[in-house]
Design an enzyme around this catalytic site. Structure first.
Site, PDB file in Angstrom:
ATOM      1  N   ASP A   1      -5.648  10.280   8.913  1.00  0.00           N
ATOM      2  CA  ASP A   1      -4.374   9.827   9.457  1.00  0.00           C
ATOM      3  C   ASP A   1      -4.002  10.486  10.762  1.00  0.00           C
ATOM      4  O   ASP A   1      -4.235  11.681  10.971  1.00  0.00           O
ATOM      5  CB  ASP A   1      -3.258  10.071   8.426  1.00  0.00           C
TER       6      ASP A   1
ATOM      7  N   GLU B   1       0.877  -1.170   0.000  1.00  0.00           N
ATOM      8  CA  GLU B   1       0.000   0.000   0.000  1.00  0.00           C
ATOM      9  C   GLU B   1       0.911   1.216   0.000  1.00  0.00           C
ATOM     10  O   GLU B   1       1.637   1.457   0.959  1.00  0.00           O
ATOM     11  CB  GLU B   1      -0.858  -0.019   1.258  1.00  0.00           C
TER      12      GLU B   1
END
Lengths: 272, 394, 394, 272
Positions: free
Chosen positions: A57, A46
């Protein structure tokens, strides 16, 4: 159609899906890190695209994004970086992890052109939920790019419809919250994974907060794959200077690979 | 959840279900007379609505053009229009059984409004605020703390409003089951832009009937400032079907041809910010760039998606005003009318003064005075060095 | 010009004729429907009256006694009741053809109100302010300057409100032919105490009809703070003929048994200050002593002569509240109701909370929230060291 | 009745009425200053009582009041000081100049007792205008104390009624404003004085701002007396330290007397 991702996907009991940020700590190093992860047993890479406003995030990946942005990393450059990884021997599927805005600005046509040219197999857009992704999902399907969908603990009735339309693997968010290292995982995740697996026809991977071998051990019997992001990115941050210096880079890469292997020891892949 | 192509819900999957719950609860609430009565009662008995409609006689006459009317949102409890929305969302949170609220804030006005309603409704309140803004707005930080809110410093990014919003969303993602996020403007994922508009349209609804009562006709033009754009949507929305020209005024900072501005519609491009497709300030790669304005309330790189839509359809014109023009307008209204406007509102006033001078005395302009300028006096002390040089020219 | 034995015109001969002119003009104005209409129109359309009547539900319930209603003078333009009087006197000055006004100010609230009306009516404005107060209230000084007023530092005496008033009177003596002196409270020579009351009674008139509408009866008790006493007279006056108990609250500072207080009625003696016979703080030789209160607005050694009269007749009871009790009440209202009151008003609140707890739930208290506390936040930051220790006990 | 004041009043063409503040710079020095003024030709002494809030006074007399208050001067002590002046040979009438509040606190009975005991002949209360002074005026009359009234340029229709009830001398305020030294006098004062003299049956004295011989010269043909306050008090302030030191006091008193004589030279009294 849809052959590339599946062709490249190793046949293992458990998928190990590491996440790194393109351009962190430097584009050249990202290539080396990708290869090291493949050596350590990664099933899918990824590759995170740095973004100014990474809503989903936590601080570790935010900092990595900032470092990569200082290296002028863009979505286009990151996809070209995948091409270079392929040249250097990266065989596993690569999923580009990017917020929606960079894709929108690049344009879908250009995105697919770059994906095909560079051997990008999948796309994950954390801020493009099911309802907003219909068009892009269909385009991906037509272009042979896996559009990776996520389900979250709050998804409830949405799980079935998301699972029905998922491609590549279905990404289960382990708990409420953003990406990041967590000390403990809430065991509620096990029931959630069981529920998701009922609906999914493709591998079910779990991510967000998985930080050590104990977490992996807890989860391994309840899923088909494990995504590890912040724990890996934090290690890269720790090795930042060593990775940047040509003289110490190899030693740092060895340490990095060893660290990753320790975490995923419980699901050490062997071909089936 | 779209205004034309704009809007949407560009958020992590985790928030999709909470957003849907809000959407359903909002729809039910707005159809519930008891909810509406409570909302309007609190606006009246707590926040002091209806706010006044003031004829700015001196400025109108010194400009020699259109009659200028000010919708006085500065007279609301806590000093700006922000409280209208905070009350509405807090009531919705209460209805949904949520006892903890989250808010983001730049200069602190929405933070104060949120802390205020949290106190009023006995809720826990966390306000996310960039470290830069905390340093610049110590008094508002203390107001929030005095109100019992926890002010959470945000050190990511440039440590201002955009980053505070990111961090508030991140916190919400982690705590969405028991927290209600009170967004302060007509931004964010659906249904926020619509919800905030629904709770701010009271500005325009009141102004429309007050104006008709005072002038016997609708205003020729309406002007309001646009950062995220909640006071302007609140003002514009009830007039959309009328034959009234409307102008949204963005912050041109040091000039729209410089890098230092916040003129999102004027200079921005389409993209996604904070969950919504709209115009925003970004580079060619889709990285959001830092805006600049002397006004903390307009210093935002995006804009409400409904504004993007109204700009594209041409129903509303969007123009911009520099820091210097806004300061001059602030001083002019202060010295000629005895009203110190917020520096945000002064942007709308600067444009108003410019166009009023070119209009006829039987024409009228309605401008939204979104907040009071007390909060800006400290900054102005630094800007206007050596005292006031502006000449009193009544 | 007396309230019982109190009041009068203890001023230099030079001012007698100007005072008589004001008295005549005031009488004519108050009988002139056009004047009254203009006054009430400006109150409504400019200052945002009527101000709200807010039921303080949380505090009432947490105290478990009487229902407490707040008359929200903090929602006025410029943030306090002072503007009611400044508008009235400025209109009278205009009627008398005076284009220059003088005002005194302590914390700056009346100075800001006077500077505001001067701007609104195109008048020149000089505000006298003690050097000590200027140093403590820089932002209000800048607000006045921004409004076009000249702030004149007063270095005589202790450099606070009493001295600023002395100096304003001295300036007025020199310039009484073309200047109108806008006194900020119900003090000074006749007709000022009556005039200021006439322009402040709108508080009580509004509150009375609002209260009757909301509760169907008059309040059991009414409470207001007393420095000079303009908000309290404005509130009390329309209820004087009613069966309502009224309590004026003075500033006890560090305690009425210390030397540091401003409890003029509680501890003062009869004497003359600023042109009026009333209670004041003085030594045995008739030298006026310095008062003390955390609240600049109550930090005055005299009191309006009508209060002295109401105290002597027993119609109104006067009690006092210390700095510490006021701060606690300020924090309580803030954290339970989301309203930051002025520290002046917090004195009335402290007494209200004390007596409400001893009353029955079917009884009611009406309290005058004379101004907003934004101006006090900076001082409170210094007082409440280490953040808020007060417990949220809803 | 009313004999004392008139008996003590020198028979001169022009009254010279100096003002000093009791206790400035020290009670003992005040006695010496009073005697020096008598020597310089004073017809009446106006003795100011220091007050915390002297509304009608400018900065010079405000400062003198502050100095005197630091010496704990009170109305009672000041009146006793007049007694000591009498003992030391002061023969001219003494008018106590005091704001109303100290009189109110002392009480009228006590005031008159002290006045009689100490040879105080008059009372001037700058903040007790005609309408407020009726009672005190009558008491003074009964007690043989002259209640000095003031008229101001704004008095207009009030002049007649004030003049009709004035005692001792009628004090004309030269111009709008408080006490203080002025560079120039507004010549409007001449017309005002002419008007006042029409109504007055007693000497008309003019005060406020009269600071030098030129002022005296301008006014002398239009009035019966001249009050000089701030100019004298300013000189005392200038000589403050010298007056306080026993070793330099006599020299300072001589300078003081010379200064006063210079100002009043145009009306240098000679018995008529």
């Amino acid at each position: 159609m849809n052959t590339t991702f599946n062709e490249r996907l190793p046949k293992v009991d458990h998928l190990f899906i590491p996440f790194i940020v393109a351009g962190d700590p430097h584009p050249d190093v990202t290539i080396e890190l990708a290869l090291a992860l493949q050596e350590a047993g990664a099933s899918v890479l990824e590759l995170g695209i740095p973004y100014s406003d990474p809503l989903a995030d936590g601080p570790i990946i935010q900092r990595a994004s900032q470092r990569a942005l200082k290296n002028n990393m863009t979505l286009e450059q990151a996809m070209n970086l995948v091409g270079k990884m392929r040249e250097k021997g990266l065989n596993i599927p690569v999923v580009v992890f990017t917020y929606y805005n960079p894709v929108l600005q690049l344009g879908e046509d250009r995105f697919f052109t770059l994906a095909h040219k560079n051997g990008v197999d999948g796309l994950l857009v954390p801020d493009l939920p099911y309802e907003e992704s219909e068009h892009l999902r269909e385009e991906c399907q037509q272009q042979g790019i896996k559009y990776i969908s996520l389900v979250a603990p709050t998804s409830s009735k949405r799980i079935e419809k998301i699972a029905n339309n998922a491609q590549g693997f279905l990404y289960c968010v382990s708990s409420l919250g953003v990406t990041g290292v967590r000390d403990t995982l809430n065991e509620d995740v096990l029931g959630f994974l069981t529920e998701v697996k009922q609906y999914s026809k493709i591998p079910v991977a779990v991510g967000f907060g998985i930080s050590n071998a104990d977490h992996v051990r807890l989860l391994q019997d309840h899923c088909d794959g494990i995504v590890i992001g912040s724990a890996i990115v934090r290690k890269i941050e720790e090795l930042n200077e060593a990775l940047l210096l040509p003289t110490s880079r190899q030693k740092a890469l060895v340490e990095f690979k060893g660290y990753v292997e320790t975490i995923i020891a419980p699901i050490k892949p062997c071909e089936v | 959840g779209r205004f034309g192509e704009f809007g949407g819900k560009f958020v992590p999957e985790t928030l999709m279900q909470p957003l849907e719950e809000i959407e359903i609860a909002l729809k039910e609430a707005l159809e519930d007379d008891a909810f509406k009565k409570e909302y309007f009662d609190i606006l009246k008995e707590y926040s002091g609505r209806p706010t006044a409609l003031t004829y700015a006689e001196n400025v109108s006459k010194s400009l020699g053009g259109a009659k200028i009317y000010l919708k006085r949102e500065d007279l609301n409890h806590t000093g700006a229009h922000k409280i209208n929305n905070a009350i509405g969302q807090a009531l919705l949170a209460k209805r949904m059984g949520k006892k903890k609220i989250i808010a983001e804030t730049g200069a602190g006005q929405h933070g104060v409004a949120s802390a205020t309603v949290a106190a009023r409704f006995g809720m826990e309140c966390k306000v996310f605020m960039g470290e830069e803004d905390i340093a610049r707005q110590k008094l508002n930080v203390f107001r929030m703390q005095l109100l019992g809110a926890e002010v959470i410093p945000v050190s990511s990014g440039n440590k201002t409003l955009k980053d505070a919003t990111n961090e508030a969303i991140r916190y919400w993602v982690s705590n969405c089951t028991d927290h209600f996020y009170i967004i302060g403007s007509v931004v964010g994922p659906h249904p926020y832009p619509k919800m905030v508009r629904d709770f701010q349209r009271v500005i325009g609804d009141e102004a429309r009937s007050q104006f008709l009562e005072r002038e016997g006709k609708l205003p020729t033009k309406i002007v309001a400032c646009v950062g995220g754009g909640s006071n302007s949507i609140g003002m514009f929305y009830p007039f959309l079907e009328d034959q009234v020209e409307m102008i949204g005024v963005e912050a041109a900072g040091k000039g729209v041809d410089s890098d230092l501005h916040a003129a999102t519609i004027t200079k921005g491009t389409k993209g996604v910010i904070h969950g919504s497709l709209t115009y925003l300030l970004q580079d060619e790669y889709g990285q959001i760039t830092e805006p600049y304005s002397i006004s903390a309330g307009l210093d935002y790189p995006g804009v409400g998606p409904e504004h993007a839509y109204l700009a594209d359809t041409g129903r509303v014109k969007y123009e911009s005003v520099t820091d210097a023009q806004a300061i001059e307008a602030l001083q002019r209204l202060t010295i000629e009318e005895g009203i110190i406007p917020a520096i945000e509102s002064a942007h709308a006033l600067a444009k108003t003064f410019e166009i009023a001078a070119m209009m006829k005395p039987d024409e009228t302009i309605l401008v939204c005075l979104s907040g009071r300028g007390d909060k800006d006096v400290h900054s102005l002390m630094e800007v206007i060095e050596g005292g006031i040089e502006y000449e009193h020219n009544v």
